[in-house]
Design a protein around this motif. Sequence first.
Motif, PDB file in Angstrom:
ATOM      1  N   ASP A  14       0.814  -1.193   0.000  1.00  0.00           N
ATOM      2  CA  ASP A  14       0.000   0.000   0.000  1.00  0.00           C
ATOM      3  C   ASP A  14       0.863   1.265   0.000  1.00  0.00           C
ATOM      4  O   ASP A  14       0.513   2.255  -0.619  1.00  0.00           O
ATOM      5  N   PHE A  15       1.978   1.222   0.730  1.00  0.00           N
ATOM      6  CA  PHE A  15       2.860   2.384   0.792  1.00  0.00           C
ATOM      7  C   PHE A  15       3.358   2.770  -0.603  1.00  0.00           C
ATOM      8  O   PHE A  15       3.293   3.932  -0.997  1.00  0.00           O
ATOM      9  N   ILE A  16       3.831   1.791  -1.356  1.00  0.00           N
ATOM     10  CA  ILE A  16       4.357   2.078  -2.701  1.00  0.00           C
ATOM     11  C   ILE A  16       3.249   2.631  -3.588  1.00  0.00           C
ATOM     12  O   ILE A  16       3.467   3.585  -4.332  1.00  0.00           O
ATOM     13  N   LYS A  17       2.058   2.070  -3.513  1.00  0.00           N
ATOM     14  CA  LYS A  17       0.933   2.567  -4.306  1.00  0.00           C
ATOM     15  C   LYS A  17       0.602   4.006  -3.951  1.00  0.00           C
ATOM     16  O   LYS A  17       0.320   4.824  -4.827  1.00  0.00           O
ATOM     17  N   ASP A  18       0.620   4.337  -2.655  1.00  0.00           N
ATOM     18  CA  ASP A  18       0.329   5.706  -2.222  1.00  0.00           C
ATOM     19  C   ASP A  18       1.381   6.688  -2.732  1.00  0.00           C
ATOM     20  O   ASP A  18       1.052   7.773  -3.217  1.00  0.00           O
ATOM     21  N   VAL A  19       2.650   6.301  -2.646  1.00  0.00           N
ATOM     22  CA  VAL A  19       3.719   7.188  -3.130  1.00  0.00           C
ATOM     23  C   VAL A  19       3.610   7.378  -4.639  1.00  0.00           C
ATOM     24  O   VAL A  19       3.712   8.500  -5.140  1.00  0.00           O
ATOM     25  N   ILE A  20       3.366   6.312  -5.368  1.00  0.00           N
ATOM     26  CA  ILE A  20       3.223   6.414  -6.826  1.00  0.00           C
ATOM     27  C   ILE A  20       2.037   7.302  -7.186  1.00  0.00           C
ATOM     28  O   ILE A  20       2.130   8.134  -8.091  1.00  0.00           O
ATOM     29  N   ALA A  21       0.929   7.150  -6.477  1.00  0.00           N
ATOM     30  CA  ALA A  21      -0.244   7.991  -6.753  1.00  0.00           C
ATOM     31  C   ALA A  21       0.098   9.467  -6.571  1.00  0.00           C
ATOM     32  O   ALA A  21      -0.296  10.311  -7.380  1.00  0.00           O
ATOM     33  N   MET A  22       0.862   9.772  -5.537  1.00  0.00           N
ATOM     34  CA  MET A  22       1.230  11.171  -5.304  1.00  0.00           C
ATOM     35  C   MET A  22       2.256  11.657  -6.326  1.00  0.00           C
ATOM     36  O   MET A  22       2.201  12.797  -6.778  1.00  0.00           O
ATOM     37  N   LEU A  23       3.190  10.804  -6.691  1.00  0.00           N
ATOM     38  CA  LEU A  23       4.178  11.177  -7.716  1.00  0.00           C
ATOM     39  C   LEU A  23       3.503  11.465  -9.051  1.00  0.00           C
ATOM     40  O   LEU A  23       3.922  12.359  -9.783  1.00  0.00           O
ATOM     41  N   ASN A  24       2.458  10.712  -9.367  1.00  0.00           N
ATOM     42  CA  ASN A  24       1.772  10.853 -10.654  1.00  0.00           C
ATOM     43  C   ASN A  24       0.605  11.843 -10.625  1.00  0.00           C
ATOM     44  O   ASN A  24      -0.089  11.986 -11.635  1.00  0.00           O
ATOM     45  N   TRP A  43      12.392   2.661   4.451  1.00  0.00           N
ATOM     46  CA  TRP A  43      11.525   3.391   3.518  1.00  0.00           C
ATOM     47  C   TRP A  43      12.210   3.524   2.156  1.00  0.00           C
ATOM     48  O   TRP A  43      11.584   3.324   1.112  1.00  0.00           O
ATOM     49  N   GLN A  44      13.501   3.873   2.163  1.00  0.00           N
ATOM     50  CA  GLN A  44      14.215   4.068   0.897  1.00  0.00           C
ATOM     51  C   GLN A  44      14.310   2.768   0.112  1.00  0.00           C
ATOM     52  O   GLN A  44      14.257   2.783  -1.128  1.00  0.00           O
ATOM     53  N   ASN A  45      14.445   1.638   0.784  1.00  0.00           N
ATOM     54  CA  ASN A  45      14.464   0.348   0.084  1.00  0.00           C
ATOM     55  C   ASN A  45      13.131   0.071  -0.606  1.00  0.00           C
ATOM     56  O   ASN A  45      13.100  -0.502  -1.695  1.00  0.00           O
ATOM     57  N   LEU A  46      12.025   0.490   0.003  1.00  0.00           N
ATOM     58  CA  LEU A  46      10.722   0.350  -0.654  1.00  0.00           C
ATOM     59  C   LEU A  46      10.618   1.295  -1.853  1.00  0.00           C
ATOM     60  O   LEU A  46      10.100   0.915  -2.906  1.00  0.00           O
ATOM     61  N   ILE A  47      11.120   2.502  -1.700  1.00  0.00           N
ATOM     62  CA  ILE A  47      11.052   3.492  -2.774  1.00  0.00           C
ATOM     63  C   ILE A  47      11.886   3.061  -3.981  1.00  0.00           C
ATOM     64  O   ILE A  47      11.562   3.389  -5.124  1.00  0.00           O
ATOM     65  N   LYS A  48      12.927   2.264  -3.751  1.00  0.00           N
ATOM     66  CA  LYS A  48      13.759   1.747  -4.854  1.00  0.00           C
ATOM     67  C   LYS A  48      12.958   0.884  -5.823  1.00  0.00           C
ATOM     68  O   LYS A  48      13.372   0.662  -6.949  1.00  0.00           O
ATOM     69  N   LYS A  49      11.799   0.402  -5.390  1.00  0.00           N
ATOM     70  CA  LYS A  49      10.963  -0.440  -6.250  1.00  0.00           C
ATOM     71  C   LYS A  49      10.151   0.379  -7.247  1.00  0.00           C
ATOM     72  O   LYS A  49       9.438  -0.172  -8.075  1.00  0.00           O
ATOM     73  N   ILE A  50      10.256   1.703  -7.171  1.00  0.00           N
ATOM     74  CA  ILE A  50       9.524   2.596  -8.070  1.00  0.00           C
ATOM     75  C   ILE A  50      10.443   2.986  -9.221  1.00  0.00           C
ATOM     76  O   ILE A  50      11.605   3.307  -9.015  1.00  0.00           O
ATOM     77  N   THR A  51       9.902   2.916 -10.453  1.00  0.00           N
ATOM     78  CA  THR A  51      10.674   3.354 -11.622  1.00  0.00           C
ATOM     79  C   THR A  51       9.902   4.416 -12.375  1.00  0.00           C
ATOM     80  O   THR A  51       8.681   4.311 -12.491  1.00  0.00           O
ATOM     81  N   PRO A  52      10.584   5.432 -12.876  1.00  0.00           N
ATOM     82  CA  PRO A  52      11.977   5.728 -12.579  1.00  0.00           C
ATOM     83  C   PRO A  52      12.140   6.033 -11.095  1.00  0.00           C
ATOM     84  O   PRO A  52      11.177   6.436 -10.432  1.00  0.00           O
ATOM     85  N   ARG A  53      13.337   5.834 -10.585  1.00  0.00           N
ATOM     86  CA  ARG A  53      13.594   6.039  -9.149  1.00  0.00           C
ATOM     87  C   ARG A  53      13.378   7.512  -8.807  1.00  0.00           C
ATOM     88  O   ARG A  53      13.996   8.387  -9.393  1.00  0.00           O
ATOM     89  N   PRO A  54      12.455   7.819  -7.868  1.00  0.00           N
ATOM     90  CA  PRO A  54      12.276   9.208  -7.443  1.00  0.00           C
ATOM     91  C   PRO A  54      13.593   9.751  -6.871  1.00  0.00           C
ATOM     92  O   PRO A  54      14.312   9.037  -6.178  1.00  0.00           O
ATOM     93  N   ILE A  55      13.888  11.005  -7.183  1.00  0.00           N
ATOM     94  CA  ILE A  55      15.165  11.570  -6.757  1.00  0.00           C
ATOM     95  C   ILE A  55      15.112  12.247  -5.393  1.00  0.00           C
ATOM     96  O   ILE A  55      16.147  12.465  -4.781  1.00  0.00           O
ATOM     97  N   SER A 104       9.145  15.586  -2.929  1.00  0.00           N
ATOM     98  CA  SER A 104       9.560  16.878  -3.464  1.00  0.00           C
ATOM     99  C   SER A 104       9.043  17.100  -4.880  1.00  0.00           C
ATOM    100  O   SER A 104       8.901  16.152  -5.660  1.00  0.00           O
ATOM    101  N   PRO A 105       8.817  18.378  -5.265  1.00  0.00           N
ATOM    102  CA  PRO A 105       8.448  18.677  -6.647  1.00  0.00           C
ATOM    103  C   PRO A 105       9.603  18.420  -7.630  1.00  0.00           C
ATOM    104  O   PRO A 105       9.395  18.465  -8.837  1.00  0.00           O
ATOM    105  N   LEU A 106      10.796  18.126  -7.115  1.00  0.00           N
ATOM    106  CA  LEU A 106      11.919  17.780  -7.995  1.00  0.00           C
ATOM    107  C   LEU A 106      11.686  16.453  -8.711  1.00  0.00           C
ATOM    108  O   LEU A 106      12.338  16.161  -9.710  1.00  0.00           O
ATOM    109  N   ASN A 107      10.751  15.649  -8.194  1.00  0.00           N
ATOM    110  CA  ASN A 107      10.383  14.382  -8.836  1.00  0.00           C
ATOM    111  C   ASN A 107       9.416  14.702  -9.974  1.00  0.00           C
ATOM    112  O   ASN A 107       8.210  14.696  -9.803  1.00  0.00           O
ATOM    113  N   ASP A 108       9.971  15.013 -11.129  1.00  0.00           N
ATOM    114  CA  ASP A 108       9.135  15.504 -12.233  1.00  0.00           C
ATOM    115  C   ASP A 108       9.110  14.573 -13.440  1.00  0.00           C
ATOM    116  O   ASP A 108       8.764  14.989 -14.541  1.00  0.00           O
TER     117      ASP A 108
END
Length: 88
Positions: A1-11, A46-58, A78-82
Motif C-alpha cells: 500500500d505504501f508504494i501505491k500511495d507514493v506512486i499515486a502522489m508522484l503521478n 523506507w528508501q528500500n521500498l522506494i527503490k521499487k519505483i521506476t523511474p527512481r524518485p530523486i 519533493s516537486p523535484l520528482n518531475d
Amino acid sequence: DFIKDVIAMLNAEAAMNEDKFIIFGVDNSKNLKGIEARLWRDDNEWQNLIKKITPRPIDVRTGTVEFDNKLFGYIYISPLNDEWVYEA
C-alpha cells in the motif's frame, strides 16, 4: 500500500510542481492519534521500498515530528520528482 500511495502522489498531475506529504498518525476523520516511536521504520527501510519505483524518485524524505505531545511520521515527496509516469 505504501508504494501505491507514493506512486499515486508522484503521478498526481494537479500537484506536479508542489510539495506532497503522507502523514502517519492522523485517522480518516482527521483526529490526531500519533504513532508509537518504536513502530516507525528507519529511513533506510523506507528508501528500500522506494527503490521499487521506476523511474527512481530523486527526492523522497522520511521523518518524524512531535506536535501536541504526540509523534507523527511523514513521507515528503519533493516537486523535484518531475518524471512521468512512475510505476512499480
